[in-house]
Design a protein around this motif. Structure first.
Motif, PDB file in Angstrom:
ATOM      1  N   ARG A  11       7.851   2.883  -6.459  1.00  0.00           N
ATOM      2  CA  ARG A  11       6.756   2.597  -7.388  1.00  0.00           C
ATOM      3  C   ARG A  11       5.734   3.732  -7.302  1.00  0.00           C
ATOM      4  NH1 ARG A  11       5.548  -2.707  -4.216  1.00  0.00           N
ATOM      5  NH2 ARG A  11       5.979  -1.086  -2.660  1.00  0.00           N
ATOM      6  N   VAL A  12       5.656   4.508  -8.367  1.00  0.00           N
ATOM      7  CA  VAL A  12       4.813   5.705  -8.388  1.00  0.00           C
ATOM      8  C   VAL A  12       3.661   5.492  -9.365  1.00  0.00           C
ATOM      9  CG1 VAL A  12       4.775   8.196  -8.761  1.00  0.00           C
ATOM     10  CG2 VAL A  12       6.872   7.099  -7.912  1.00  0.00           C
ATOM     11  N   PHE A  13       2.449   5.833  -8.921  1.00  0.00           N
ATOM     12  CA  PHE A  13       1.266   5.649  -9.774  1.00  0.00           C
ATOM     13  C   PHE A  13       0.454   6.937  -9.804  1.00  0.00           C
ATOM     14  CE2 PHE A  13      -3.093   4.387 -10.694  1.00  0.00           C
ATOM     15  CZ  PHE A  13      -2.917   3.549 -11.785  1.00  0.00           C
ATOM     16  N   GLY A  14      -0.006   7.310 -11.002  1.00  0.00           N
ATOM     17  CA  GLY A  14      -0.811   8.514 -11.151  1.00  0.00           C
ATOM     18  C   GLY A  14      -2.216   8.217 -11.641  1.00  0.00           C
ATOM     19  N   THR A  15      -3.193   8.951 -11.114  1.00  0.00           N
ATOM     20  CA  THR A  15      -4.580   8.779 -11.518  1.00  0.00           C
ATOM     21  C   THR A  15      -5.255  10.145 -11.594  1.00  0.00           C
ATOM     22  OG1 THR A  15      -6.689   7.708 -10.970  1.00  0.00           O
ATOM     23  CG2 THR A  15      -5.332   8.408  -9.125  1.00  0.00           C
ATOM     24  N   HIS A  16      -6.180  10.307 -12.553  1.00  0.00           N
ATOM     25  CA  HIS A  16      -6.890  11.575 -12.677  1.00  0.00           C
ATOM     26  C   HIS A  16      -8.337  11.298 -13.066  1.00  0.00           C
ATOM     27  CE1 HIS A  16      -6.620  11.327 -17.102  1.00  0.00           C
ATOM     28  NE2 HIS A  16      -5.357  10.941 -16.914  1.00  0.00           N
ATOM     29  N   SER A  40       0.826  -1.203   0.000  1.00  0.00           N
ATOM     30  CA  SER A  40       0.000   0.000   0.000  1.00  0.00           C
ATOM     31  C   SER A  40       0.865   1.259   0.000  1.00  0.00           C
ATOM     32  CB  SER A  40      -0.919   0.009   1.220  1.00  0.00           C
ATOM     33  OG  SER A  40      -1.804  -1.096   1.179  1.00  0.00           O
ATOM     34  N   PRO A  41       0.357   2.356  -0.595  1.00  0.00           N
ATOM     35  CA  PRO A  41       1.150   3.583  -0.701  1.00  0.00           C
ATOM     36  C   PRO A  41       1.478   4.193   0.658  1.00  0.00           C
ATOM     37  CG  PRO A  41      -1.130   3.978  -1.344  1.00  0.00           C
ATOM     38  CD  PRO A  41      -0.966   2.506  -1.224  1.00  0.00           C
ATOM     39  N   ARG A  42       2.668   4.780   0.728  1.00  0.00           N
ATOM     40  CA  ARG A  42       3.099   5.474   1.943  1.00  0.00           C
ATOM     41  C   ARG A  42       3.091   6.988   1.764  1.00  0.00           C
ATOM     42  NH1 ARG A  42       8.705   3.440   2.489  1.00  0.00           N
ATOM     43  NH2 ARG A  42       8.449   2.832   0.310  1.00  0.00           N
ATOM     44  N   ALA A  43       2.961   7.451   0.523  1.00  0.00           N
ATOM     45  CA  ALA A  43       2.870   8.887   0.253  1.00  0.00           C
ATOM     46  C   ALA A  43       1.725   9.145  -0.711  1.00  0.00           C
ATOM     47  CB  ALA A  43       4.179   9.405  -0.323  1.00  0.00           C
ATOM     48  N   LEU A  44       0.987  10.220  -0.446  1.00  0.00           N
ATOM     49  CA  LEU A  44      -0.128  10.633  -1.294  1.00  0.00           C
ATOM     50  C   LEU A  44       0.118  12.076  -1.727  1.00  0.00           C
ATOM     51  CD1 LEU A  44      -3.042   9.932  -2.346  1.00  0.00           C
ATOM     52  CD2 LEU A  44      -3.894  11.002  -0.237  1.00  0.00           C
ATOM     53  N   ILE A  45      -0.037  12.346  -3.022  1.00  0.00           N
ATOM     54  CA  ILE A  45       0.158  13.697  -3.545  1.00  0.00           C
ATOM     55  C   ILE A  45      -1.098  14.118  -4.300  1.00  0.00           C
ATOM     56  CG2 ILE A  45       1.507  15.162  -5.094  1.00  0.00           C
ATOM     57  CD1 ILE A  45       3.904  13.352  -4.566  1.00  0.00           C
ATOM     58  N   LEU A  46      -1.697  15.234  -3.905  1.00  0.00           N
ATOM     59  CA  LEU A  46      -2.877  15.756  -4.580  1.00  0.00           C
ATOM     60  C   LEU A  46      -2.474  16.876  -5.540  1.00  0.00           C
ATOM     61  CD1 LEU A  46      -4.042  14.594  -1.735  1.00  0.00           C
ATOM     62  CD2 LEU A  46      -6.070  15.893  -2.383  1.00  0.00           C
ATOM     63  N   VAL A  47      -2.955  16.777  -6.768  1.00  0.00           N
ATOM     64  CA  VAL A  47      -2.671  17.785  -7.790  1.00  0.00           C
ATOM     65  C   VAL A  47      -3.987  18.262  -8.400  1.00  0.00           C
ATOM     66  CG1 VAL A  47      -0.380  16.881  -8.340  1.00  0.00           C
ATOM     67  CG2 VAL A  47      -2.377  15.999  -9.561  1.00  0.00           C
ATOM     68  N   ASN A  48      -3.948  19.399  -9.077  1.00  0.00           N
ATOM     69  CA  ASN A  48      -5.175  20.011  -9.570  1.00  0.00           C
ATOM     70  C   ASN A  48      -5.761  19.317 -10.793  1.00  0.00           C
ATOM     71  OD1 ASN A  48      -7.170  22.262  -9.615  1.00  0.00           O
ATOM     72  ND2 ASN A  48      -6.179  22.703 -11.576  1.00  0.00           N
ATOM     73  N   ASP A  49      -4.900  18.897 -11.731  1.00  0.00           N
ATOM     74  CA  ASP A  49      -5.406  18.362 -12.991  1.00  0.00           C
ATOM     75  C   ASP A  49      -4.377  17.439 -13.652  1.00  0.00           C
ATOM     76  OD1 ASP A  49      -3.476  20.170 -13.902  1.00  0.00           O
ATOM     77  OD2 ASP A  49      -4.949  21.693 -14.449  1.00  0.00           O
ATOM     78  N   ASN A  94      -6.833  -2.126  -9.765  1.00  0.00           N
ATOM     79  CA  ASN A  94      -6.126  -3.370 -10.078  1.00  0.00           C
ATOM     80  C   ASN A  94      -4.617  -3.148 -10.148  1.00  0.00           C
ATOM     81  OD1 ASN A  94      -8.443  -4.935 -10.186  1.00  0.00           O
ATOM     82  ND2 ASN A  94      -8.738  -4.606 -12.380  1.00  0.00           N
ATOM     83  N   LEU A  95      -4.212  -2.060 -10.779  1.00  0.00           N
ATOM     84  CA  LEU A  95      -2.790  -1.760 -10.901  1.00  0.00           C
ATOM     85  C   LEU A  95      -2.180  -1.405  -9.544  1.00  0.00           C
ATOM     86  CD1 LEU A  95      -2.866   0.304 -14.215  1.00  0.00           C
ATOM     87  CD2 LEU A  95      -1.874  -1.978 -13.895  1.00  0.00           C
ATOM     88  N   ILE A  96      -2.926  -0.649  -8.739  1.00  0.00           N
ATOM     89  CA  ILE A  96      -2.439  -0.274  -7.412  1.00  0.00           C
ATOM     90  C   ILE A  96      -2.288  -1.496  -6.516  1.00  0.00           C
ATOM     91  CG2 ILE A  96      -3.113   0.942  -5.290  1.00  0.00           C
ATOM     92  CD1 ILE A  96      -4.285   3.127  -7.118  1.00  0.00           C
ATOM     93  N   SER A  97      -3.160  -2.480  -6.698  1.00  0.00           N
ATOM     94  CA  SER A  97      -3.112  -3.689  -5.862  1.00  0.00           C
ATOM     95  C   SER A  97      -1.826  -4.491  -6.059  1.00  0.00           C
ATOM     96  CB  SER A  97      -4.329  -4.574  -6.149  1.00  0.00           C
ATOM     97  OG  SER A  97      -4.244  -5.140  -7.449  1.00  0.00           O
ATOM     98  N   LEU A  98      -1.129  -4.225  -7.153  1.00  0.00           N
ATOM     99  CA  LEU A  98       0.142  -4.905  -7.399  1.00  0.00           C
ATOM    100  C   LEU A  98       1.248  -4.377  -6.492  1.00  0.00           C
ATOM    101  CD1 LEU A  98       0.053  -4.972 -11.310  1.00  0.00           C
ATOM    102  CD2 LEU A  98      -0.563  -6.819  -9.729  1.00  0.00           C
ATOM    103  N   PHE A 150      -9.485  -0.189   0.324  1.00  0.00           N
ATOM    104  CA  PHE A 150      -8.274   0.612   0.122  1.00  0.00           C
ATOM    105  C   PHE A 150      -7.684   0.955   1.479  1.00  0.00           C
ATOM    106  CE2 PHE A 150      -5.399   3.822  -1.209  1.00  0.00           C
ATOM    107  CZ  PHE A 150      -5.115   3.540  -2.533  1.00  0.00           C
ATOM    108  N   ASN A 151      -6.439   0.564   1.693  1.00  0.00           N
ATOM    109  CA  ASN A 151      -5.779   0.755   2.989  1.00  0.00           C
ATOM    110  C   ASN A 151      -5.103   2.117   3.057  1.00  0.00           C
ATOM    111  OD1 ASN A 151      -4.533   0.479   5.442  1.00  0.00           O
ATOM    112  ND2 ASN A 151      -3.049  -1.045   4.771  1.00  0.00           N
ATOM    113  N   VAL A 152      -5.621   3.004   3.925  1.00  0.00           N
ATOM    114  CA  VAL A 152      -5.015   4.327   4.086  1.00  0.00           C
ATOM    115  C   VAL A 152      -4.114   4.401   5.319  1.00  0.00           C
ATOM    116  CG1 VAL A 152      -6.944   5.461   2.920  1.00  0.00           C
ATOM    117  CG2 VAL A 152      -6.984   5.205   5.412  1.00  0.00           C
ATOM    118  N   ASN A 153      -4.059   3.340   6.084  1.00  0.00           N
ATOM    119  CA  ASN A 153      -3.308   3.363   7.341  1.00  0.00           C
ATOM    120  C   ASN A 153      -1.800   3.354   7.141  1.00  0.00           C
ATOM    121  OD1 ASN A 153      -5.648   3.335   8.970  1.00  0.00           O
ATOM    122  ND2 ASN A 153      -5.839   1.127   8.677  1.00  0.00           N
TER     123      ASN A 153
END
Length: 204
Positions: A98-103, A68-77, A113-117, A138-141
């Protein structure tokens, strides 16, 4: 790069990309961000805010770990998302996080599915992240830090209520706002979702 005790793999990647001197903003915020305090950082254009954000995430996480991700980054667009992902591509080559982007236009099920990897850093727009985190499983802890790139722009584009809902589901983790200007709305949001926020104002 002239940042004290910076991760060696990260330092090498920065030098390889021609970054040997930190900007004033990067110098003055590196230690405060490392301390784990909740921060609001103001800097004008070309002060290196986005690079500072990416560098600090890589330095903190160091290497791939867990699913599960350890860092979260919020962007505008999407354009801002692509800019952040490009910086990770440049500076993360040796750390191999391992960095993943979603919009807003990406497919939610495919994203999940990709994040679960297994990923370390999740970058996304507020609406898509809120949709993703609201769904089951989704695990945010595991999140250690949540960065907001240009929080003043996010608020100007009416993402405040979505950000509030998202942060209600994430109890742990350092919060860091980067902005062009610390507005009243930025201060109010900081007081609502941060613990004893520290405000740092950098000149252009």
């Amino acid at each position: 790069m002239n940042l004290k005790k910076i991760n060696e793999d990260l330092k090498e990647a920065l030098i390889e990309n021609g970054i040997t001197e930190a900007t004033e903003l990067q110098l003055e915020t590196f230690s405060p961000i490392k301390s784990g305090a909740d921060l609001v950082i103001q800097g004008g254009k070309k002060t290196g805010k986005t690079t500072a954000m990416v560098v600090n995430v890589i330095h903190k996480l160091k290497e791939p770990f867990q699913e599960s991700p350890r860092a979260l980054i919020l962007v505008n667009d999407k354009p801002m998302l692509l800019e952040v992902l490009e910086l990770f591509e440049l500076y993360n080559k040796k750390n191999k996080l391992r960095v993943f982007g979603t919009h807003d236009k990406t497919d939610l099920d495919e994203d999940k599915n990709l994040i679960s990897l297994g990923i370390d850093v999740l970058v996304g727009t507020p609406n898509k992240l809120n949709q993703m985190f609201s769904s089951a499983g989704f695990n945010v802890n595991t999140l250690q830090v949540i960065h907001f790139d240009d929080i003043d722009v996010l608020l100007k584009n009416r993402h405040e209520s979505v950000i509030m809902r998202l942060m209600e589901s994430i109890q742990k983790g350092q919060r860091v706002f980067f902005c062009n200007k610390i507005t009243e709305r930025v201060e109010i949001l900081a007081d609502n979702i941060m613990k004893d926020p520290v405000f740092l104002e950098m000149d252009e």
